[in-house]
Design an enzyme around this catalytic site. Structure first.
Site, mmCIF file in Angstrom:
data_model
loop_
_atom_site.group_PDB
_atom_site.id
_atom_site.type_symbol
_atom_site.label_atom_id
_atom_site.label_comp_id
_atom_site.label_asym_id
_atom_site.label_seq_id
_atom_site.Cartn_x
_atom_site.Cartn_y
_atom_site.Cartn_z
ATOM 1 N N GLN A 36 0.829 -1.204 0.000
ATOM 2 C CA GLN A 36 0.000 0.000 0.000
ATOM 3 C C GLN A 36 0.867 1.260 0.000
ATOM 4 O OE1 GLN A 36 -3.368 -0.104 2.840
ATOM 5 N NE2 GLN A 36 -2.854 -2.265 3.073
HETATM 6 N N1 LIG Z 1 -7.129 -14.821 -9.368
HETATM 7 C C1 LIG Z 1 -6.072 -14.677 -8.590
HETATM 8 N N2 LIG Z 1 -6.161 -13.964 -7.453
HETATM 9 C C2 LIG Z 1 -5.062 -13.853 -6.682
HETATM 10 C C3 LIG Z 1 -3.821 -14.429 -7.026
HETATM 11 N N3 LIG Z 1 -2.931 -14.126 -6.065
HETATM 12 C C4 LIG Z 1 -3.588 -13.401 -5.165
HETATM 13 N N4 LIG Z 1 -4.877 -13.222 -5.520
HETATM 14 C C5 LIG Z 1 -5.912 -12.481 -4.800
HETATM 15 O O1 LIG Z 1 -5.537 -11.103 -4.782
HETATM 16 C C6 LIG Z 1 -5.858 -10.492 -3.535
HETATM 17 C C7 LIG Z 1 -4.613 -9.909 -2.886
HETATM 18 O O2 LIG Z 1 -3.680 -10.956 -2.585
HETATM 19 P P1 LIG Z 1 -2.486 -10.743 -1.546
HETATM 20 O O3 LIG Z 1 -1.623 -11.944 -1.656
HETATM 21 O O4 LIG Z 1 -2.995 -10.366 -0.216
HETATM 22 O O5 LIG Z 1 -1.777 -9.466 -2.201
HETATM 23 P P2 LIG Z 1 -0.526 -8.640 -1.655
HETATM 24 O O6 LIG Z 1 0.290 -8.263 -2.838
HETATM 25 O O7 LIG Z 1 0.165 -9.401 -0.592
HETATM 26 O O8 LIG Z 1 -1.201 -7.330 -1.075
HETATM 27 P P3 LIG Z 1 -0.642 -6.346 0.101
HETATM 28 O O9 LIG Z 1 -0.287 -7.190 1.266
HETATM 29 O O10 LIG Z 1 -1.774 -5.407 0.382
HETATM 30 O O11 LIG Z 1 0.541 -5.622 -0.456
HETATM 31 C C8 LIG Z 1 -6.514 -11.617 -2.698
HETATM 32 O O12 LIG Z 1 -7.919 -11.504 -2.862
HETATM 33 C C9 LIG Z 1 -5.993 -12.890 -3.344
HETATM 34 O O13 LIG Z 1 -6.857 -14.002 -3.180
HETATM 35 C C10 LIG Z 1 -3.739 -15.169 -8.256
HETATM 36 O O14 LIG Z 1 -2.709 -15.712 -8.657
HETATM 37 N N5 LIG Z 1 -4.905 -15.252 -8.982
#
Ligand SMILES: Nc1nc2c(ncn2[C@@H]2O[C@H](COP(=O)(O)OP(=O)(O)OP(=O)(O)O)[C@@H](O)[C@H]2O)c(=O)[nH]1
Ligand SMILES: [Mg+2]
Length: 200
Positions: free
Chosen positions: A79
Site C-alpha cells: 500500500q
Molecule cells: N485470481 C487470482 N487472485 C489472486 C492471485 N494471487 C492473489 N490473488 C488475490 O488477490 C488479492 C490480494 O492478494 P495478496 O496476496 O494479499 O496481495 P498482496 O500483494 O500481498 O497485497 P498487500 O499485502 O496489500 O501488499 C486476494 O484476494 C488474493 O486471493 C492469483 O494468482 N490469482
C-alpha cells in the site's frame, strides 16, 4: 577431538541463507505467492487457506529450506503509505521478486513507476530480479509477452543483473516452482557480489 567433532557437525549442518524481498503494489498477490511457495517447498506443511490472507501491514516473514540452502522471505506491504519502508531492506537482500497483477490494467503504469524507482536504487545494483506476471489464472489478463517489454524497457537500469519475467498464479501454483528454482540459481551466481549468511 571435541573441536573436530563440532567442526564436522557444523560443516554438515551449516546452510547458506539468502534474503529475498517480495515487492509490488498492494493486491498484486505477494503474500498469496509466498504462502503457495512455502506449501510447495516445505514437507508436511499444509498451508493456510489462501482466501483468508489479508493485506499486509508492514512485513510478513516466511522461510523455506530446500536444495541445501535457506530462503528468508521479506514480503512487504504494497500500500502507498508502506512503500517508503521498502528501501530499508535493500542492502541486506540477495534477490528481489517483483509481483504484478496482470489483470489490473488500470494500475499497470503505477506499478511500472514503482518498479523503476526500485531498480534505480543503488543498494539493489546487481541484485537478481524476478518479475512475476501474476494472476495468470484470470481469463483475459495481460500475458508475459505484453508485460515483459513494459517492465524490461529500461535495460540500462536493469543493468547486468540476472532478470527474468515469468507467468505465475499464486492461487493455482502455476510457475511457483520455476520461480523459486530460478532465484536459487541466480542468487548463487551472484554470491561473490552478495555472499549468503551462514546459518548453523
Ligand atoms: N485470481 C487470482 N487472485 C489472486 C492471485 N494471487 C492473489 N490473488 C488475490 O488477490 C488479492 C490480494 O492478494 P495478496 O496476496 O494479499 O496481495 P498482496 O500483494 O500481498 O497485497 P498487500 O499485502 O496489500 O501488499 C486476494 O484476494 C488474493 O486471493 C492469483 O494468482 N490469482
Ligand atoms: Mg501481502
Amino acid at each position: 577431538m571435541y573441536h573436530l567433532v563440532t567442526g564436522f557437525y557444523q560443516m554438515l549442518t551449516k546452510r547458506d541463507e539468502y534474503n529475498i524481498l517480495i515487492l509490488g503494489l498492494d493486491d498484486a498477490g505477494k503474500s498469496t505467492f509466498l504462502e503457495t511457495a512455502k506449501t510447495k517447498f516445505t514437507k508436511g506443511y499444509k498451508g493456510m487457506n489462501l482466501k483468508s490472507i489479508t493485506s499486509t501491514v508492514g512485513l510478513n516473514i516466511g522461510q523455506i529450506d530446500f536444495s541445501g540452502l535457506t530462503f528468508n522471505f521479506w514480503d512487504l506491504g504494497g500500500q502507498k503509505e508502506l512503500q517508503s519502508l521498502w528501501d530499508k531492506y535493500y542492502d541486506e537482500s540477495h534477490g528481489v521478486i517483483y509481483v504484478i497483477d496482470s489483470n489490473d490494467r488500470e494500475r499497470m503504469s503505477e506499478s511500472k513507476e514503482l518498479f523503476d524507482k526500485m531498480i534505480k536504487n543503488e543498494f539493489l545494483t546487481g541484485v537478481p530480479l524476478l518479475i512475476l506476471a501474476n494472476k495468470q489464472d484470470i481469463i483475459d489478463c495481460m500475458g508475459v509477452r505484453e508485460i515483459k517489454p513494459v517492465f524490461q524497457q529500461h535495460g540500462h537500469l536493469i543493468g547486468r543483473r540476472d532478470c527474468l519475467t515469468i507467468p505465475t498464479s499464486g492461487l493455482t501454483g502455476e510457475g511457483v516452482d520455476e520461480a523459486i528454482n530460478w532465484l536459487k540459481d541466480a542468487v548463487k551466481r551472484n554470491s561473490i557480489l552478495r555472499p549468503p549468511k551462514i546459518k548453523s
